[in-house]
Motif scaffolding. Sequence first.
Motif, mmCIF file in Angstrom:
data_model
loop_
_atom_site.group_PDB
_atom_site.id
_atom_site.type_symbol
_atom_site.label_atom_id
_atom_site.label_comp_id
_atom_site.label_asym_id
_atom_site.label_seq_id
_atom_site.Cartn_x
_atom_site.Cartn_y
_atom_site.Cartn_z
ATOM 1 N N PRO A 86 0.812 -1.223 0.000
ATOM 2 C CA PRO A 86 0.000 0.000 0.000
ATOM 3 C C PRO A 86 0.841 1.267 0.000
ATOM 4 O O PRO A 86 0.424 2.298 -0.550
ATOM 5 C CB PRO A 86 -0.836 -0.117 1.281
ATOM 6 C CG PRO A 86 -0.118 -1.107 2.142
ATOM 7 C CD PRO A 86 0.554 -2.050 1.203
ATOM 8 N N VAL A 87 2.027 1.219 0.611
ATOM 9 C CA VAL A 87 2.901 2.406 0.619
ATOM 10 C C VAL A 87 3.338 2.735 -0.798
ATOM 11 O O VAL A 87 3.276 3.895 -1.233
ATOM 12 C CB VAL A 87 4.138 2.158 1.524
ATOM 13 C CG1 VAL A 87 5.106 3.332 1.429
ATOM 14 C CG2 VAL A 87 3.716 1.943 2.968
ATOM 15 N N VAL A 88 3.773 1.738 -1.519
ATOM 16 C CA VAL A 88 4.251 1.952 -2.889
ATOM 17 C C VAL A 88 3.115 2.406 -3.794
ATOM 18 O O VAL A 88 3.282 3.299 -4.628
ATOM 19 C CB VAL A 88 4.918 0.659 -3.418
ATOM 20 C CG1 VAL A 88 5.156 0.752 -4.917
ATOM 21 C CG2 VAL A 88 6.239 0.401 -2.698
ATOM 22 N N ARG A 89 1.954 1.801 -3.615
ATOM 23 C CA ARG A 89 0.810 2.222 -4.435
ATOM 24 C C ARG A 89 0.386 3.650 -4.125
ATOM 25 O O ARG A 89 -0.038 4.390 -5.025
ATOM 26 C CB ARG A 89 -0.356 1.253 -4.229
ATOM 27 C CG ARG A 89 -0.171 -0.056 -4.982
ATOM 28 C CD ARG A 89 -1.345 -0.968 -4.827
ATOM 29 N NE ARG A 89 -1.260 -2.102 -5.748
ATOM 30 C CZ ARG A 89 -1.788 -3.299 -5.519
ATOM 31 N NH1 ARG A 89 -2.464 -3.508 -4.389
ATOM 32 N NH2 ARG A 89 -1.664 -4.280 -6.397
ATOM 33 N N SER A 90 0.531 4.045 -2.871
ATOM 34 C CA SER A 90 0.170 5.422 -2.511
ATOM 35 C C SER A 90 1.127 6.426 -3.138
ATOM 36 O O SER A 90 0.794 7.607 -3.268
ATOM 37 C CB SER A 90 0.153 5.587 -0.989
ATOM 38 O OG SER A 90 1.464 5.564 -0.451
#
Length: 279
Positions: A86-90
């Motif tokens: 989720p961090v990378v997608r954000s």
Amino acid sequence: MHKHLFDRLERFYDGVPRDVARAEEHGSLVLFVREGAGWPFYARPRLDAAGVPSLADVSSVRERQRELGVPEAFEWVHETSPDLLPVVRSAGLSVLEAPLMVLDPAAWADPATFTDVPLRALDPDAPGFAADVAAHRAVAAVGFSTPGTGRGDAGPAQRDAAVTELDAAVVDEERTRIADGRRLSVLAGTPAEGPLASGMAMRVGDVAEIAGVATLPVARRRGLGAAVTALLARELLAAGTDLVFLSAGSEEIARVYLRVGFRRVGTACVAEPAAALVG
């Protein structure tokens, strides 16, 4: 059991770049910066990091990658770093979630099971080694320009057009890596058609990753990708490698590797800007 397996994979991923790249730490991420010519490396979670990489860590790495003029690429194993997705997608990056597969030596299938096309490992002492390396890269370039397993029109003519004269330092690095067991490269082809498929493996100690298995689109559905993978696996096992793994580009491609004797154990994530993953 799986924790031990994933720990070994993490040490492999961290170890592969270190003889030709310097490690730059960005918070809980490490970016491997290649010294000299060659394909640029990725950023991934630090082996000794205590926390989850933050959005600031990701942004710092991307800024540095743009400064260096290298792809904004991140790689990690989801089971080891589940909170990174989720961090990378954000951060606006697209993520390829690739089946992570490990070879079951007892289920290994002989290359002859898949094709009667001749296969051979590249010999660093052979007179035609430089030409073999160039052909190997050209097959990969054409093969990966048309992803998947379906047949297409690109064949020997496109491969020959993609052949480039390699810098002597690049050829010497490849020769050294194969000679000392850190690299293994395979070509499949016929005298009439030339090289039709290629693949390689990177080895650190008793762990190796098979990667870059590619077939010219016109030669697909002839068992060449499976045969190349099977030969690489056989040579690695014979050299004393007891953990052989790979990441499949899709579920469709994973089915090819299942036939060779690989079994899915997790998910390998590759994050890049959307246009890079599509292209």
